[in-house]
Write a protein that holds these residues in place. Structure first.
Motif, PDB file in Angstrom:
ATOM      1  N   ARG A 168       0.865  -0.999  -0.017  1.00 23.76           N
ATOM      2  CA  ARG A 168      -0.009   0.033  -0.142  1.00 23.76           C
ATOM      3  C   ARG A 168       0.884   1.036   0.009  1.00 23.76           C
ATOM      4  O   ARG A 168       1.896   1.232   0.673  1.00 23.76           O
ATOM      5  N   ASP A 169       0.518   2.532  -0.632  1.00 22.40           N
ATOM      6  CA  ASP A 169       1.068   3.505  -0.755  1.00 22.40           C
ATOM      7  C   ASP A 169       1.707   4.111   0.622  1.00 22.40           C
ATOM      8  O   ASP A 169       2.592   4.708   0.647  1.00 22.40           O
TER       9      ASP A 169
ATOM     10  N   SER B 250       2.281   2.469   3.505  1.00 18.57           N
ATOM     11  CA  SER B 250       2.760   1.525   4.320  1.00 18.57           C
ATOM     12  C   SER B 250       4.237   1.748   4.315  1.00 18.57           C
ATOM     13  O   SER B 250       4.667   1.849   5.740  1.00 18.57           O
TER      14      SER B 250
ATOM     15  N   THR C 198      -0.243  -3.564   7.304  1.00 17.25           N
ATOM     16  CA  THR C 198      -1.118  -3.985   6.175  1.00 17.25           C
ATOM     17  C   THR C 198      -2.754  -3.695   6.717  1.00 17.25           C
ATOM     18  O   THR C 198      -2.928  -3.643   7.780  1.00 17.25           O
TER      19      THR C 198
ATOM     20  N   ALA D 195      -7.923   0.292  -0.501  1.00 19.12           N
ATOM     21  CA  ALA D 195      -6.582   0.955  -0.595  1.00 19.12           C
ATOM     22  C   ALA D 195      -6.469   1.952   0.130  1.00 19.12           C
ATOM     23  O   ALA D 195      -5.553   2.437   0.707  1.00 19.12           O
ATOM     24  N   SER D 196      -7.689   2.615   0.751  1.00 18.18           N
ATOM     25  CA  SER D 196      -7.866   3.680   1.417  1.00 18.18           C
ATOM     26  C   SER D 196      -7.421   3.275   3.212  1.00 18.18           C
ATOM     27  O   SER D 196      -7.557   4.375   3.930  1.00 18.18           O
TER      28      SER D 196
ATOM     29  N   ASN E  18      -5.335   1.113   5.975  1.00 22.01           N
ATOM     30  CA  ASN E  18      -3.951   0.560   6.540  1.00 22.01           C
ATOM     31  C   ASN E  18      -4.201   0.123   8.003  1.00 22.01           C
ATOM     32  O   ASN E  18      -5.244   0.522   8.677  1.00 22.01           O
TER      33      ASN E  18
ATOM     34  N   GLY F  53      -1.063  -1.320  -4.456  1.00 21.72           N
ATOM     35  CA  GLY F  53      -1.993  -0.989  -3.262  1.00 21.72           C
ATOM     36  C   GLY F  53      -3.194  -0.333  -3.660  1.00 21.72           C
ATOM     37  O   GLY F  53      -3.814  -0.136  -2.655  1.00 21.72           O
ATOM     38  N   THR F  54      -3.412  -0.003  -4.799  1.00 19.96           N
ATOM     39  CA  THR F  54      -4.721   0.637  -5.241  1.00 19.96           C
ATOM     40  C   THR F  54      -5.614  -0.686  -5.897  1.00 19.96           C
ATOM     41  O   THR F  54      -6.918  -0.247  -6.058  1.00 19.96           O
TER      42      THR F  54
ATOM     43  N   GLY G 298      -4.476  -9.522   0.328  1.00 19.54           N
ATOM     44  CA  GLY G 298      -3.715  -8.504  -0.175  1.00 19.54           C
ATOM     45  C   GLY G 298      -2.378  -8.823   0.898  1.00 19.54           C
ATOM     46  O   GLY G 298      -1.208  -8.471   0.136  1.00 19.54           O
TER      47      GLY G 298
END
Length: 477
Positions: free
Chosen positions: A63-64, A66, A110, A116-117, A119, A227-228, A262
């Motif tokens: 994910r962006d 992370s 994670t 994606a939004s 974490n 991660g999108t 994921g």
């Protein structure tokens, strides 16, 4: 020397009360889970687990948000004296491996199968031991709240940070546990869902980590780490996310399909006809192999964990092999704790989490997939026939209902069913009707939403449908 970290403005603190769940931490990036909150959680984890002077493994998914969160957690840990070991991109079970083999605490960034939004963090005590709200997460939350409000003081001896690469060691370890070298050649379609399976599958089942080739033709789907989630959500529990895999298995004439979530700690199986294989059937196949391995190693008493939503066939099979099934509540940390208490060799959940004593009692979807491949590769039967042997009964699957007054719904269910069934409250309400026309129904609440979750299994499809419909009518009255 590490500097103390000042108090965080209230607008940047996120919402620790909302994101700390029963078994992990999870929230909306930039809203409920923020960089300052993660930094404070890193400091609080060091204090709660007494990690000053000790290693703390930190890994993250694709994910962006992370990588930044992992660095922030390390910053908080350094100030409080721990030694962060950054392992970078990894699956959740890779973080468990590092925690187990190094006997170090671990934090994995994670949100698993969530969009994606989101974490979050999965925190392990040394030896990959699970931590729940009751066994440390609540205390970590409360310490972090104090650090956000008052700042994080630096200890006299701040920690040292290092970077580790554990992928090759992880892959080699799994290959030691399940030997696939002698199986018949198999064509395997794998849908990584743009998640961490795109990293681990080529290493464990392929040659990306420098290991020898196996008799597997891997056909990759969505192995690009993104991660999108541009193709579909990385949640194979939702049937719509299996559609692409099912079609590809048929198009390729493959022997089997595998789908990872994921963070790649759960694995779902699709047969050669494109049909999903129940996680209870997968659990049973793995249990049979693990019992045989334990017997060969000289284990006299063998315990196998299953939660109360797995098929009745699972426990029947375990007993038929003179092993002891242990029934538990649903929940990651709960099952880990029960694995340790009973020294169980394996644990299976209906949600496709699979736990192994030889993996520090932690769950590992890749290891379960390897067992299924080994079983399939040792016979000429297709996976559909192997699965059918372990799916003799009929299940509803999990059905959610929005319920405003859960106690009132429980009372209605109890009134309707208790006179004809045995009732237990291990996890929600479970009604069990014995005899030839047996069935069971479990109704349990969601931890986070006003939902009741219904699961029914019965001897015949007609009986299952009848109990399911009756229960739903009562729940939704």
């Amino acid at each position: 020397m590490q500097q103390a970290i000042p108090a965080t403005p209230e607008a940047e603190r996120g919402d620790l009360q909302a994101i700390v769940k029963n078994y992990d931490i999870r929230g909306l990036v930039g809203d409920t889970i923020t960089v300052p909150a993660v930094r404070a959680l890193g400091a609080a984890t060091v204090d709660q687990l007494d990690l000053a002077g000790n290693e703390l493994v930190i890994g993250h998914d694709m994910r962006d948000s992370s990588p930044g969160f992992a660095e922030a957690f390390a910053e908080g840990a350094l100030v409080r004296g721990a030694n962060p070991q950054l392992i970078g991109l990894c699956s959740t079970d890779m973080s468990y491996f590092a925690s187990g083999v190094r006997n170090a605490a671990a934090a994995m960034f994670t949100a698993s199968h969530n969009p994606a939004s989101y974490n979050g963090i999965k925190i392990s005590a040394p030896g990959a031991k699970g931590i729940s709200l009751d066994t440390g997460l609540a205390a970590i939350r409360d310490r972090a709240l104090t650090y956000l409000a008052d700042g994080i003081p630096a200890v006299a001896e701040p920690g040292l940070q290092a970077r580790l690469d554990v992928l090759g060691e992880y892959a080699a370890y799994l290959r030691e546990l399940v030997d696939l070298r002698g199986i018949r050649p198999l064509k395997v379609v794998v849908d990584a869902g743009n998640g961490m399976g795109g990293l681990t599958v080529p290493a464990v089942l392929g040659t990306a980590a420098g290991l020898a080739a196996l008799p597997l033709e891997i056909i990759p789907m969505y192995f690009e780490l993104d991660g999108t989630f541009p193709n579909h959500e990385a949640n194979p529990l939702d049937p719509k996310n299996l559609v692409d895999l099912q079609a590809r298995v048929l198009a390729e004439g493959a022997d089997i399909g595998l789908a990872f979530d994921g963070d790649a700690d759960r694995c779902f199986v699709v047969d050669e006809q494109g049909q999903p294989v129940s996680p209870s059937a997968v659990s049973t196949m793995v249990a049979i192999r693990e019992i045989a391995r334990a017997r060969a190693a000289g284990d006299a008493e063998v315990h196998i964990i299953h939660n109360l939503l797995t098929s009745r066939h699972f426990a029947e099979t375990v007993r038929s092999l003179d092993a002891e099934p242990v029934r538990t509540r649903v929940g990651h940390s709960l099952i880990k704790a029960e694995m340790a208490r009973t020294n169980a060799i394996f644990g299976g959940e209906h949600s496709a989490h699979y736990y192994f004593r030889d993996f520090w009692g932690a769950d590992n979807g890749m290891l379960a997939a390897m067992h299924v491949l080994a079983q399939l590769g040792a016979t000429d039967l297709p996976i559909s026939e192997l699965a059918a042997q372990h799916t003799p009964y009929f299940a509803s699957g999990e059905i959610n209902s929005t319920v405003a007054d859960i106690p009132a719904a429980y009372e209605r269910l109890y009134t309707a069913f208790s006179s004809e069934t045995d009732v237990d409250e291990l996890d929600g309400l479970t009604f069990t009707h014995g005899g030839r026309d047996w069935w069971w129904a479990n109704i349990r609440p969601s931890n986070t939403e006003p939902l009741l979750r219904l699961n029914v299994e019965a001897a015949t499809p007609e009986l299952m449908a009848s109990v399911r419909d009756r229960a739903l009518e009562i729940i939704r009255a």
